[in-house]
Scaffold this active site. Sequence first.
Site, PDB file in Angstrom:
ATOM      1  N   ALA A 118       0.376   3.293   7.178  1.00  0.00           N
ATOM      2  CA  ALA A 118       0.569   4.710   7.479  1.00  0.00           C
ATOM      3  C   ALA A 118      -0.755   5.419   7.765  1.00  0.00           C
ATOM      4  O   ALA A 118      -0.770   6.574   8.181  1.00  0.00           O
ATOM      5  CB  ALA A 118       1.292   5.404   6.324  1.00  0.00           C
ATOM      6  N   ASN A 158       0.817  -1.205   0.000  1.00  0.00           N
ATOM      7  CA  ASN A 158       0.000   0.000   0.000  1.00  0.00           C
ATOM      8  C   ASN A 158       0.856   1.262   0.000  1.00  0.00           C
ATOM      9  O   ASN A 158       0.966   1.946  -1.013  1.00  0.00           O
ATOM     10  CB  ASN A 158      -0.941  -0.003   1.208  1.00  0.00           C
ATOM     11  CG  ASN A 158      -2.096   0.957   1.044  1.00  0.00           C
ATOM     12  OD1 ASN A 158      -1.954   2.036   0.490  1.00  0.00           O
ATOM     13  ND2 ASN A 158      -3.270   0.570   1.523  1.00  0.00           N
ATOM     14  N   ASP A 159       1.476   1.572   1.123  1.00  0.00           N
ATOM     15  CA  ASP A 159       2.218   2.826   1.257  1.00  0.00           C
ATOM     16  C   ASP A 159       3.407   2.913   0.305  1.00  0.00           C
ATOM     17  O   ASP A 159       3.753   4.002  -0.146  1.00  0.00           O
ATOM     18  CB  ASP A 159       2.705   2.998   2.692  1.00  0.00           C
ATOM     19  CG  ASP A 159       1.551   2.998   3.685  1.00  0.00           C
ATOM     20  OD1 ASP A 159       0.520   3.618   3.382  1.00  0.00           O
ATOM     21  OD2 ASP A 159       1.679   2.372   4.755  1.00  0.00           O
ATOM     22  N   VAL A 160       4.029   1.778  -0.017  1.00  0.00           N
ATOM     23  CA  VAL A 160       5.228   1.803  -0.864  1.00  0.00           C
ATOM     24  C   VAL A 160       4.899   2.027  -2.331  1.00  0.00           C
ATOM     25  O   VAL A 160       5.797   2.162  -3.166  1.00  0.00           O
ATOM     26  CB  VAL A 160       6.042   0.500  -0.709  1.00  0.00           C
ATOM     27  CG1 VAL A 160       6.536   0.357   0.719  1.00  0.00           C
ATOM     28  CG2 VAL A 160       5.238  -0.725  -1.127  1.00  0.00           C
TER      29      VAL A 160
END
Length: 469
Positions: free
Chosen positions: A436, A395-397
Site C-alpha cells: 500500500a 505488512n498492510d494486514v
Amino acid sequence: MELNLLTLCYLIGSITFIIGLKMLSHPETARKGNLIAAAGMTISIFGTIFLYQENGTSLHNYGWIFAALVIGTIVGTLAARKVKMTSMPELVSLFNGMGGACAALISIIEFKHITTLNSAVEGGTPYATYLSIFAGLIIGSVSFAGSMVAWGKLNGTVKDFSFKGQQVFNILLFVFAIALSGYLIFNLNPANYYLFYVVFVAALLYGVLFVFPIGGADMPVVISLLNSFTGVAAACAGFLYDNQVMLTGGILVGAAGTLLTILMCKAMNRSLLNVLVGSFGATASGVQQAITGSSKEISLSDAAVCMSYANKVIIVPGYGLAVAQAQHVCHELEKLLEEKGVEVKYAIHPVAGRMPGHMNVLLAEADVDYDKLMEMEQANDDFKSTDVVLILGANDVVNPAAKTDPASPIYGMPILEVEQAKTVIVNKRSMKPGYAGIENALFFQPKTSMLFGDAKQALQKLVAEIKNL
C-alpha cells in the site's frame, strides 16, 4: 442419437463442475476436485467437436480446431509449470482476462454472423439472442481490459492512476454502454451496425478506468470480482449457443466469484458499490499521522529462546514468505516448536498476498495442517493469550493505521490485531513500506522487534538456533 450423446456429455460435464467446485473447498480434496472438473471439461469439448450438428451439418475445419487445442494446451501447461508462487496472482489475472476476451470475441463473431445474414432486418432473431450478445460483449470486455490492467499492476508495470471526477465519469460511461446496447437491441438496422463497436470500445475503456485507481492492497478483491465477470460472460455465451455446460460453468464461476467478492469486501470493510464505480482503494484525504518511537532489532538467538519457551506462538504469513519460498522451512519450524510443547497456529488475513487464498495455497503446498489455519476473527480473539507472534513478510494486514488513522489509505480495513500479543517479531528484508506504500507503526511499538533478512534464510537459521538450545 448424436444429439442425445452430446446432451449426455454436457450433463456429465456440468455434474463434474459441481462436484469439483465442492471438492475445492478443502485442501485435502482440492487437487482431486480440479482433476474431476478437468475431465468433465475434456468430455464436453470432444463431445462438441465430434457430436455437434446444426441443420444436419457437423463441425468442420478440424485441423484449425486441433491446432488451437494443441497450442493452447502446450502454452497453458508450460506457463502453469514454470510460474513462481509469487507470480501466481498475475497468471490468474492473465488467464481470467483471456476468458473475458473469448466471451467478447464470441459476441463480436455472432453479431457479425447475424448481421451478415440480415437477420436483424428480417426480424428473425429473438431479442433474447441480442441481449446475450450485448451482455457477453460488455461483461467480457470489462473483464478482459480490467484483468490486463490488474496483471500490469501486479507485476509492477502499471501504476495507480485517477483523475478528478473519475467516479462520475465511470458511472456515465457504464450507463452509456448499457443504454446504447438497449437502444440497439430494439432498433438494430444496417445504418447503425457501427454502434455495436462503440459499445465494445466503451466497455473496454470502462474496464481500464475501473481498475486503474485501485490501490495495491485491494487487488485480491478486484481479481475475485473480475473472475466473477468472466463467469457471467461465459454464461451469456452458453445462452447464446444453447450450450448447457457453458451455462453451468459460467453460472458456477460467476456465483462463486460474486460470493467471494462480497465476503472479501466485508472483511475489508469496503463497499461493493465503490468497487463497481472505481473508487475502491482510493487514497484517503488528509495528512497521515506521524509515526513516533524507534524500531529495535532482535538477534536470532534471542528470537529462538523467546519462541522455544513460549506457550503459544502464532505465525502470520505474508507476501514476503511467498517471495522467499519459505513455506516448507516455516512448516519445519512449526513442527520443531511443537516437539518442545509449544502450541503453534497460523493467522490468515482474507487478503494476505496478492490473490484470494494466496496464503492458504502456499501453506497447503508445504502440508501444513489445515486445522491450524485461523481466520481473522478467530485469530484476533487468540492474540490476547499469545506469547509470540511471528510475522513473515506481512505488512498492510497488520498495520494499526487501519484502525487509528483516518487519513491512511487502508483506514477502515479490518486487520490482524497482532499488537495484543505479549511479543511481536517481524521478519522483513528492510523497513520499506508494504504494497500500500505506507509506513507501519507496528514496527515502532515497544513490544515489536525486527528480524531482518530473507524469510527462508532467516527461518533456516532460526530452526538451527532452536535445535541447539
